[in-house]
Design a protein around this motif. Structure first.
Motif, PDB file in Angstrom:
ATOM      1  N   SER A  32       0.827  -1.203   0.000  1.00  0.00           N
ATOM      2  CA  SER A  32       0.000   0.000   0.000  1.00  0.00           C
ATOM      3  C   SER A  32       0.864   1.257   0.000  1.00  0.00           C
ATOM      4  O   SER A  32       0.632   2.187  -0.769  1.00  0.00           O
ATOM      5  N   VAL A  34       4.176   1.747  -0.758  1.00  0.00           N
ATOM      6  CA  VAL A  34       5.066   1.969  -1.903  1.00  0.00           C
ATOM      7  C   VAL A  34       4.245   1.997  -3.186  1.00  0.00           C
ATOM      8  O   VAL A  34       3.534   1.046  -3.492  1.00  0.00           O
ATOM      9  N   GLY A  35       4.336   3.096  -3.883  1.00  0.00           N
ATOM     10  CA  GLY A  35       3.565   3.223  -5.114  1.00  0.00           C
ATOM     11  C   GLY A  35       3.971   4.473  -5.856  1.00  0.00           C
ATOM     12  O   GLY A  35       5.132   4.901  -5.802  1.00  0.00           O
ATOM     13  N   LEU A  36       3.004   5.077  -6.514  1.00  0.00           N
ATOM     14  CA  LEU A  36       3.294   6.281  -7.294  1.00  0.00           C
ATOM     15  C   LEU A  36       3.787   7.416  -6.409  1.00  0.00           C
ATOM     16  O   LEU A  36       4.509   8.293  -6.859  1.00  0.00           O
ATOM     17  N   GLY A  37       3.366   7.394  -5.141  1.00  0.00           N
ATOM     18  CA  GLY A  37       3.831   8.431  -4.222  1.00  0.00           C
ATOM     19  C   GLY A  37       5.347   8.455  -4.145  1.00  0.00           C
ATOM     20  O   GLY A  37       5.965   9.518  -4.124  1.00  0.00           O
ATOM     21  N   ASN A  38       5.960   7.288  -4.146  1.00  0.00           N
ATOM     22  CA  ASN A  38       7.417   7.208  -4.029  1.00  0.00           C
ATOM     23  C   ASN A  38       8.110   7.494  -5.349  1.00  0.00           C
ATOM     24  O   ASN A  38       9.135   8.162  -5.386  1.00  0.00           O
ATOM     25  N   ILE A 111      -8.466  10.762  -3.832  1.00  0.00           N
ATOM     26  CA  ILE A 111      -7.124  10.285  -4.196  1.00  0.00           C
ATOM     27  C   ILE A 111      -7.188   9.326  -5.389  1.00  0.00           C
ATOM     28  O   ILE A 111      -6.465   9.476  -6.371  1.00  0.00           O
ATOM     29  N   TYR A 115      -5.158   9.343  -8.888  1.00  0.00           N
ATOM     30  CA  TYR A 115      -4.113   8.310  -8.812  1.00  0.00           C
ATOM     31  C   TYR A 115      -4.285   7.296  -9.947  1.00  0.00           C
ATOM     32  O   TYR A 115      -3.317   6.846 -10.562  1.00  0.00           O
ATOM     33  N   PHE A 232       0.564  11.001   2.475  1.00  0.00           N
ATOM     34  CA  PHE A 232       0.217  10.325   1.228  1.00  0.00           C
ATOM     35  C   PHE A 232       1.065   9.072   1.024  1.00  0.00           C
ATOM     36  O   PHE A 232       0.556   7.992   0.737  1.00  0.00           O
ATOM     37  N   LEU A 234       2.754   7.230   3.084  1.00  0.00           N
ATOM     38  CA  LEU A 234       2.571   6.134   4.041  1.00  0.00           C
ATOM     39  C   LEU A 234       1.126   5.622   4.050  1.00  0.00           C
ATOM     40  O   LEU A 234       0.775   4.766   4.861  1.00  0.00           O
ATOM     41  N   SER A 235       0.307   6.136   3.157  1.00  0.00           N
ATOM     42  CA  SER A 235      -1.111   5.728   3.078  1.00  0.00           C
ATOM     43  C   SER A 235      -1.860   5.974   4.390  1.00  0.00           C
ATOM     44  O   SER A 235      -2.687   5.158   4.790  1.00  0.00           O
ATOM     45  N   MET A 238      -6.499   8.347   6.132  1.00  0.00           N
ATOM     46  CA  MET A 238      -7.793   8.065   5.507  1.00  0.00           C
ATOM     47  C   MET A 238      -8.338   6.679   5.828  1.00  0.00           C
ATOM     48  O   MET A 238      -9.356   6.282   5.277  1.00  0.00           O
ATOM     49  N   ALA A 240      -6.901   3.645   5.354  1.00  0.00           N
ATOM     50  CA  ALA A 240      -6.440   2.482   4.591  1.00  0.00           C
ATOM     51  C   ALA A 240      -5.689   1.512   5.507  1.00  0.00           C
ATOM     52  O   ALA A 240      -5.925   0.301   5.485  1.00  0.00           O
ATOM     53  N   SER A 326      -1.295  -0.302  -4.396  1.00  0.00           N
ATOM     54  CA  SER A 326      -1.763   0.884  -3.674  1.00  0.00           C
ATOM     55  C   SER A 326      -3.226   1.199  -3.998  1.00  0.00           C
ATOM     56  O   SER A 326      -4.002   1.511  -3.095  1.00  0.00           O
ATOM     57  N   SER A 329      -5.486  -0.753  -2.005  1.00  0.00           N
ATOM     58  CA  SER A 329      -5.586  -0.334  -0.601  1.00  0.00           C
ATOM     59  C   SER A 329      -6.388   0.958  -0.449  1.00  0.00           C
ATOM     60  O   SER A 329      -6.822   1.286   0.646  1.00  0.00           O
TER      61      SER A 329
HETATM   62  N1  PHE Z   1       0.930   5.448  -0.361  1.00  0.00           N
HETATM   63  C1  PHE Z   1       0.526   5.312  -1.732  1.00  0.00           C
HETATM   64  C2  PHE Z   1       1.697   5.757  -2.604  1.00  0.00           C
HETATM   65  O1  PHE Z   1       2.630   6.326  -2.117  1.00  0.00           O
HETATM   66  C3  PHE Z   1      -0.725   6.087  -2.049  1.00  0.00           C
HETATM   67  C4  PHE Z   1      -1.839   5.908  -1.065  1.00  0.00           C
HETATM   68  C5  PHE Z   1      -2.378   6.997  -0.401  1.00  0.00           C
HETATM   69  C6  PHE Z   1      -2.361   4.643  -0.797  1.00  0.00           C
HETATM   70  C7  PHE Z   1      -3.396   6.858   0.521  1.00  0.00           C
HETATM   71  C8  PHE Z   1      -3.383   4.473   0.135  1.00  0.00           C
HETATM   72  C9  PHE Z   1      -3.887   5.576   0.787  1.00  0.00           C
HETATM   73  O2  PHE Z   1       1.686   5.569  -3.789  1.00  0.00           O
END
Ligand code: PHE
Length: 467
Positions: A32, A34-38, A111, A115, A232, A234-235, A238, A240, A326, A329
């Motif tokens: 969850s 690690v994704g586009l945020g990183n 989001i 996203y 964002f 660390l998700s 909200m 998750a 992500s 999640s």
């Molecule tokens: N943490 C995810 C990312 O960095 C995005 C995300 C945000 C996932 C909020 C779940 C809730 O890509």
């Protein structure tokens, strides 16, 4: 995780789906986070916000606010054993704390709508490598693609369809298994790209940009961006992670898991920066290219790499899988809420929520850049106007998530008792008297809420003055 219960409100006696292995929950949480945020967002906002100084502020936010709030969500979720809304309600019956769970549902819609658009771009770039390769793919191609109407919306559909289908079929477990090998492969690919980037002539300036802080770059706006991104990435803020933790077994030490997730997430973001900025400076480009940065820089790098095409295809494919773990999640808390609290069947809940998010996502997708169909539509916002895409991003990252996190901290401070919360941190049989547990408690009830509040007030004032 599996979902054996089909009835709406699982009672104490019913067995709720659970992560079967210890590593399963950690993997889902890392998947969850690690994704586009990183890989997409962190590099471009760092480039816009001054490089090293931003990283420093960001790391402080992760350590003092992010990880404590992450752990708070784990603790609430495991104790509640149900949706975010339900967990707040269960721990503090008859009090309005559950509204924080609802705020999270709204944030999830915000989001996921933008996203999913960006995840669609990533998929497009994986496909591009197969059909065409990365030779000569630069800014013009990227903007041409995101400004077009059909393509991005179709790729976004694929993203929402896959996200919904995975949850619909209840095969999140399968996805976690994919995540087992996905993370190591992603790290290896990132390292390859970093290696290529660092050996470009002139790469040193990119490294200096990331590690030599220029403190004059820090202002209220930058701190707000860093804090918002800590949430964002660390998700958190909200629900998750509350939702995921509601499926974890009682014995697991959640403190260790929170530290692991925080460390992995941060490490991968820094690696993504090291893949991109040396190349930005070596190619004489500007670090503040915005949301297109990843898509403009990396193809150039792949074009100059031995086996670059294969590496590029593998890279974008893995980033796409990371994005899917992500998106799942983000949708899961919505579905869990509809199922656990509103008695809606899991399949209907999944189809309806994914469908609505896709529909909201279309305008987000068409407004990602000024040349898009809705790119010039402005939503009035704090002393300025924002595109639909930026509005959804700004509202969720800079406001909804930090406010959600702030309320979660207050919940731990006011609505719950220290003893029960501390025991939940270490799990059954763990030692709640560990000094790190006390550290977590004070960070959560004092440092994090005051910090978030101060940044929100200071950041908003600055935004108003700028406008
Ligand atoms: N943490 C995810 C990312 O960095 C995005 C995300 C945000 C996932 C909020 C779940 C809730 O890509």
């Amino acid at each position: 995780m599996s979902h054996e219960h089909t009835s709406a409100t699982p009672t104490e006696h019913q067995v709720r789906g659970q992560f079967t292995t210890k590593i399963g929950f950690a993997l889902a949480a890392v998947g969850s986070a690690v994704g586009l945020g990183n890989i997409w967002k962190f590099p471009y906002i760092m480039g816009e916000s001054g490089g090293a100084a931003f990283i420093l502020v960001y790391l402080i936010c992760i350590a003092l606010v992010g990880i404590p709030v992450l752990l708070a969500e784990f603790v609430i979720g495991r104790h509640g054993q149900t949706s975010a809304v339900g967990s707040f309600r269960k721990i503090a019956p008859g009090k309005p704390w559950w509204l924080n769970g609802l705020l999270g549902i709204v944030a999830a819609f915000f989001i996921l709508s933008f996203y999913s658009a960006v995840a669609g771009w990533v998929l497009r770039y994986a496909v591009l490598g197969v059909t065409h390769g990365y030779e000569g793919v630069g800014a013009d191609q990227f903007l041409g693609f995101i400004d077009s109407i059909g393509g991005p919306v179709i790729f976004q559909f694929v993203v929402m369809f896959l996200t919904g289908a995975i949850i619909f079929a209840g095969i999140e477990k399968g996805v976690e298994r994919v995540a087992t090998w996905m993370m190591p492969v992603l790290v290896v690919l990132l390292l390859l790209v970093v290696l290529r980037a660092l050996t470009l002539p002139g790469a040193g300036a990119g490294v200096a940009f990331m590690f030599k802080p220029d403190f004059s770059k820090i202002d209220g706006g930058v701190i707000l961006v860093a804090l918002g991104h800590a949430f964002f990435t660390l998700s958190i803020g909200m629900g998750a992670m509350i939702t995921y933790a509601s499926y974890v077994g009682k014995k697991q030490n959640l403190g260790t898991t929170a530290l692991t997730v925080g460390a992995m997430d941060t490490g991968i973001a820094i690696l993504a920066g090291l893949a991109i900025f040396p190349a930005v400076f070596a190619f004489g480009m500007e670090p503040d290219a915005g949301p297109g940065l990843l898509f403009i820089m990396l193809p150039e790098l792949f074009a100059q790499m031995p086996l670059g095409r294969a590496v590029g295809i593998a890279f974008f494919t893995l980033v796409f899988i990371a994005a899917l773990t992500s998106t799942i999640s983000i949708l899961e808390p919505v579905v869990t809420y509809l199922v656990d609290d509103l008695n809606i069947g899991r399949h209907v809940a999944t189809a309806v929520s994914a469908g609505i998010i896709y529909v909201i996502g279309i305008p987000a997708c068409l407004s990602a850049h000024s040349g898009g169909l809705l790119g010039e539509v402005k939503i009035p916002f704090l002393g300025g106007g924002l595109s639909i895409f930026d509005f959804l991003d700004t509202m969720s990252s800079k406001f909804m998530l930090p406010i959600g996190g702030l309320i979660t901290c207050l919940f731990i401070a006011i609505a719950w008792n220290r003893k029960a919360a501390s025991q939940e941190v270490v799990g059954e049989g763990g030692n709640p008297g560990h000094p790190l547990v006390s550290l977590w408690y004070y960070l959560t009830i004092v440092v994090a809420p005051l910090g978030v509040l101060a940044v929100l007030i200071y950041g908003i004032r600055e935004l108003l003055n700028k406008g």
